[in-house]
Design a protein around this motif. Structure first.
Motif, PDB file in Angstrom:
ATOM      1  N   ASN A  50       1.192 -22.826   2.967  1.00  0.00           N
ATOM      2  CA  ASN A  50       1.302 -22.730   4.991  1.00  0.00           C
ATOM      3  C   ASN A  50       1.412 -23.035   5.732  1.00  0.00           C
ATOM      4  OD1 ASN A  50       0.508 -21.388   7.478  1.00  0.00           O
ATOM      5  ND2 ASN A  50      -0.300 -19.742   6.411  1.00  0.00           N
ATOM      6  N   TYR A  51       2.849 -22.880   6.170  1.00  0.00           N
ATOM      7  CA  TYR A  51       3.078 -23.826   7.044  1.00  0.00           C
ATOM      8  C   TYR A  51       2.083 -23.984   8.596  1.00  0.00           C
ATOM      9  CZ  TYR A  51       6.017 -25.182  10.921  1.00  0.00           C
ATOM     10  OH  TYR A  51       7.143 -25.733  12.677  1.00  0.00           O
ATOM     11  N   PHE A  52       1.697 -23.001   9.378  1.00  0.00           N
ATOM     12  CA  PHE A  52       0.944 -23.049  10.589  1.00  0.00           C
ATOM     13  C   PHE A  52      -0.849 -24.020  10.312  1.00  0.00           C
ATOM     14  CE2 PHE A  52       3.254 -19.059  10.931  1.00  0.00           C
ATOM     15  CZ  PHE A  52       3.905 -19.404  11.939  1.00  0.00           C
ATOM     16  N   ALA A  53      -1.020 -24.082   9.174  1.00  0.00           N
ATOM     17  CA  ALA A  53      -2.235 -23.952   8.593  1.00  0.00           C
ATOM     18  C   ALA A  53      -2.350 -26.102   8.643  1.00  0.00           C
ATOM     19  CB  ALA A  53      -2.874 -23.385   7.309  1.00  0.00           C
ATOM     20  N   ILE A  56      -2.092 -26.477  12.222  1.00  0.00           N
ATOM     21  CA  ILE A  56      -2.474 -27.477  12.847  1.00  0.00           C
ATOM     22  C   ILE A  56      -3.600 -28.704  12.699  1.00  0.00           C
ATOM     23  CG2 ILE A  56      -4.712 -26.033  11.822  1.00  0.00           C
ATOM     24  CD1 ILE A  56      -5.100 -24.142  13.977  1.00  0.00           C
ATOM     25  N   LYS A 115       5.324 -23.791  23.908  1.00  0.00           N
ATOM     26  CA  LYS A 115       4.368 -22.666  23.442  1.00  0.00           C
ATOM     27  C   LYS A 115       4.306 -23.121  22.401  1.00  0.00           C
ATOM     28  CE  LYS A 115       3.460 -19.978  26.347  1.00  0.00           C
ATOM     29  NZ  LYS A 115       3.092 -19.134  27.401  1.00  0.00           N
TER      30      LYS A 115
ATOM     31  N   TYR B  51      -0.528 -23.107  19.466  1.00  0.00           N
ATOM     32  CA  TYR B  51       0.871 -22.069  18.638  1.00  0.00           C
ATOM     33  C   TYR B  51       0.353 -21.570  17.037  1.00  0.00           C
ATOM     34  CZ  TYR B  51       5.647 -20.669  16.440  1.00  0.00           C
ATOM     35  OH  TYR B  51       6.563 -20.149  15.779  1.00  0.00           O
ATOM     36  N   PHE B  52       0.252 -23.024  16.400  1.00  0.00           N
ATOM     37  CA  PHE B  52      -0.337 -22.543  14.927  1.00  0.00           C
ATOM     38  C   PHE B  52      -1.246 -22.220  14.570  1.00  0.00           C
ATOM     39  CE2 PHE B  52       2.322 -27.107  15.707  1.00  0.00           C
ATOM     40  CZ  PHE B  52       3.698 -26.741  15.347  1.00  0.00           C
ATOM     41  N   ALA B  53      -2.427 -22.373  15.480  1.00  0.00           N
ATOM     42  CA  ALA B  53      -4.305 -21.308  14.622  1.00  0.00           C
ATOM     43  C   ALA B  53      -3.125 -20.656  15.693  1.00  0.00           C
ATOM     44  CB  ALA B  53      -5.116 -21.793  16.052  1.00  0.00           C
ATOM     45  N   ASN B  55      -1.166 -18.121  15.078  1.00  0.00           N
ATOM     46  CA  ASN B  55      -0.139 -17.894  14.354  1.00  0.00           C
ATOM     47  C   ASN B  55      -0.514 -17.737  12.264  1.00  0.00           C
ATOM     48  OD1 ASN B  55       2.893 -19.376  15.133  1.00  0.00           O
ATOM     49  ND2 ASN B  55       2.114 -17.267  15.479  1.00  0.00           N
ATOM     50  N   ILE B  56      -1.354 -19.046  12.009  1.00  0.00           N
ATOM     51  CA  ILE B  56      -1.995 -18.715  10.844  1.00  0.00           C
ATOM     52  C   ILE B  56      -3.224 -16.675  11.141  1.00  0.00           C
ATOM     53  CG2 ILE B  56      -4.879 -19.876  11.665  1.00  0.00           C
ATOM     54  CD1 ILE B  56      -3.999 -21.452   9.311  1.00  0.00           C
ATOM     55  N   LYS B  59      -0.383 -14.271  11.781  1.00  0.00           N
ATOM     56  CA  LYS B  59       1.130 -14.290  10.754  1.00  0.00           C
ATOM     57  C   LYS B  59       2.310 -14.335  11.053  1.00  0.00           C
ATOM     58  CE  LYS B  59      -2.023 -12.999   6.833  1.00  0.00           C
ATOM     59  NZ  LYS B  59      -2.923 -14.705   6.891  1.00  0.00           N
ATOM     60  N   LYS B  60       2.332 -14.363  12.001  1.00  0.00           N
ATOM     61  CA  LYS B  60       3.827 -14.087  12.668  1.00  0.00           C
ATOM     62  C   LYS B  60       4.356 -15.330  14.043  1.00  0.00           C
ATOM     63  CE  LYS B  60       3.866  -9.417  13.670  1.00  0.00           C
ATOM     64  NZ  LYS B  60       3.966  -9.343  12.444  1.00  0.00           N
ATOM     65  N   SER B  61       5.584 -15.677  13.672  1.00  0.00           N
ATOM     66  CA  SER B  61       6.075 -16.868  13.959  1.00  0.00           C
ATOM     67  C   SER B  61       6.706 -17.009  15.331  1.00  0.00           C
ATOM     68  CB  SER B  61       7.142 -18.247  12.912  1.00  0.00           C
ATOM     69  OG  SER B  61       7.809 -17.520  12.883  1.00  0.00           O
ATOM     70  N   ALA B 117       8.116 -20.588   7.490  1.00  0.00           N
ATOM     71  CA  ALA B 117       7.674 -18.773   8.426  1.00  0.00           C
ATOM     72  C   ALA B 117       8.439 -18.446   8.871  1.00  0.00           C
ATOM     73  CB  ALA B 117       6.345 -19.154   8.345  1.00  0.00           C
TER      74      ALA B 117
END
Lengths: 329, 329
Positions: A50-53, A56, A115, B51-53, B55-56, B59-61, B117
């Motif tokens: 997961n890209y975001f995880a 982070i 952001k 942003y990443f936290a 989104n995780i 689940k929306k980028s 994502a």
DNA sequence: CTGAAAGCGCTTACAG
DNA sequence: CTGAAAGCGCTTACAG
């Protein structure tokens, strides 16, 4: 729902630690068998973290923001193309935004890009940031900012300057060698850009060759096709110029249209020279001779700077100077 | 290091829950005083959530990927500009990638975009995906994919088709009305695109007007300026055509150059008509009459589709049909 | 050679 | 009206 590392670990009969380490080339310590098993499951499930995880923790988005005044403006587009090639090779994604030349929109875009955590920003701008505290240290909210503004702003990461003088001077010299004695000038009206250096080169070249600078030969116009058309129309009506130097290719295109409408023959009765050396000058007939920007070099310079700024945000960098060129063929 | 929600909570003397809820417009239940206090601190610290936290969890980028064959190709560029305008208004970011027309590169890009994502992908492609299981349901790894391919592939979210026939037919009719009896055709060599519909319209129009279709009047060329130049040069040398219909603006530009080099006068000895109605046709002189694509409508259609596909990935959508237009002025 | 546990910065039931 | 706690999917010391 996409598959998670937990599921991969379960399927491979190992811990998530193991999967993570193997995935990130830190799995030297694991047995070959384990490695293979994990990699197979990953492949089978077409898993990717997961890209975001990941981000982070890594705090890296591998994304760079680029702000340009206008998508259809060829100067920035040509450079952005180079930047893109360069940076995508390094695994970065580019997000390109349009500011309409406006300082306020640039602020909004900087904010937005910050952001979404871009790692760096390349800012094409006609605006002055000299007083801007937030950006003084080359950063906007911790994010490195590199100016792509022909040296207008003094950037923290070194200024990229373009010597326009010598190329323009050379172009004028060529016109004079070709026998032109009355040479018009279409220049900017200082709306967005101040192309003073090109004007200076024009004056200097004429002066050095004992030609008188006629006020009537100089028209200040918006840097658009329409501007070029109007300026050239006036020059053709009011003066006896046999050549027109345009401080911008769009002006030159408008110039061409005006010459066409006046019924004159290009290159025989009127010679037009442009500035930027964009593709469009090679499309029309006869081709427009145009002072050429060093697009490739500029693109590389900006890409290099932002890359280094990301890696070492506190390191200052050298100024760089590039040159335009003029080749009448 | 950017400031975190924890720090904001500490400074405002509340819990992170409170900060989060107030930030996400779910703070109705909190007292006005608390709300103000929190908002003030947020403002003071210029805080925005990681942003990443976010989104995780969400689940929306808010990012959409666009794949085009070639950045400098005007057809896709003109549409992407519309898509961009439309989608950015809705708060989406666009990542635009270049595939060089290649199926394999498209695969790599789809993969990459999935990895970061994006919420949806708009795919401009000259390639056939009919057999592609992964993309059969309009999705690539869970991500909605909308085809922008003039109706080549049958997309899950409905096909966007362009009626090219009637516009081309109209253009040919106009040429015939103008008195042309020998009309050349520059068409594609089926390298990337098969512009069969344009060819059909050419044939039908000639036939309906009792004109004979001469094989020698038809040249198949790559859709480039060089292709147009070479094709037109051959036509001018080998035939007596007084008009040339080009299945693409780049061909028409090459055509113009060939006519220029041949010493003939455009619109008097040779009339050229293009297809796409891109900006470049308005830049040269005389202007190129060109069958115009409905760029705005297409851009809106693709933007709408991807937006709806993101919101309701399982909902199928209607096919849509748009028309090109021809206006000789 | 391997994994349990803590932690990244956030959101969201849930309890009070 | 408010917050402690669990959890999102991952990575990284650390212990064995």
């Amino acid at each position: 729902m996409a598959i998670t590392i937990k599921e991969i670990a379960r399927l491979a009969g190992v811990s998530v630690t193991t999967v993570s380490q193997i995935l990130n080339q830190k799995g030297g310590r694991f047995s070959e068998a384990t490695k293979q098993r994990v990699l197979t499951v990953i492949k089978e499930q077409n898993y990717s973290p997961n890209y975001f995880a990941s981000n982070i923790i890594a705090k890296k988005s591998k994304t760079i923001g680029v702000i340009v005044p206008d998508f259809s403006e060829q100067f920035a587009s040509a450079i952005v193309r180079e930047i893109k090639r360069h940076l995508e090779e390094q695994g970065y994604y580019l997000i390109i935004c349009e500011s309409d030349h406006e300082f306020e929109k640039e602020q909004v875009l900087l904010e937005q890009l910050a952001k979404i955590a871009v790692e760096g920003i390349i800012l094409f701008t006609p605006n002055l940031y000299d007083q801007d505290q937030r950006i003084r240290k080359g950063r906007y909210q911790e994010i490195p900012v590199v100016f792509a503004d022909r040296g207008l702003n003094e950037g923290y990461y070194g200024t990229v300057k373009i010597d326009e003088f010598s190329g323009v001077y050379r172009a004028l010299e060529w016109l004079i060698e070709e026998g032109h004695r009355r040479i018009g000038l279409l220049m900017d009206d200082a709306e967005h850009y101040h192309l003073a250096e090109r004007f200076d080169a024009y004056r200097q070249a004429l002066q050095d060759h004992q030609l008188i600078i006629e006020e009537t030969h100089i028209k200040q116009m918006p840097l658009t096709i329409e501007g070029g058309y109007q300026g050239a129309t006036e020059l053709l009506r009011e003066t006896e110029v046999s050549a027109i130097f345009c401080c911008d290719d769009m002006l030159a295109i408008g110039c061409y249209q005006a010459v066409f409408d006046s019924g004159r023959v290009l290159d025989q009765e009127i010679t037009v020279v442009g500035f930027d050396g964009g593709e469009v000058t090679q499309i029309v007939r006869p081709k427009i001779r145009s002072v050429r920007q060093p697009y490739k070099e500029l693109g590389n310079a900006y890409a290099d700077k932002i890359r280094m700024a990301i890696q070492q945000p506190d390191r200052q960098m050298d100024d760089r100077l590039f040159h335009v060129s003029f080749d009448p063929e």
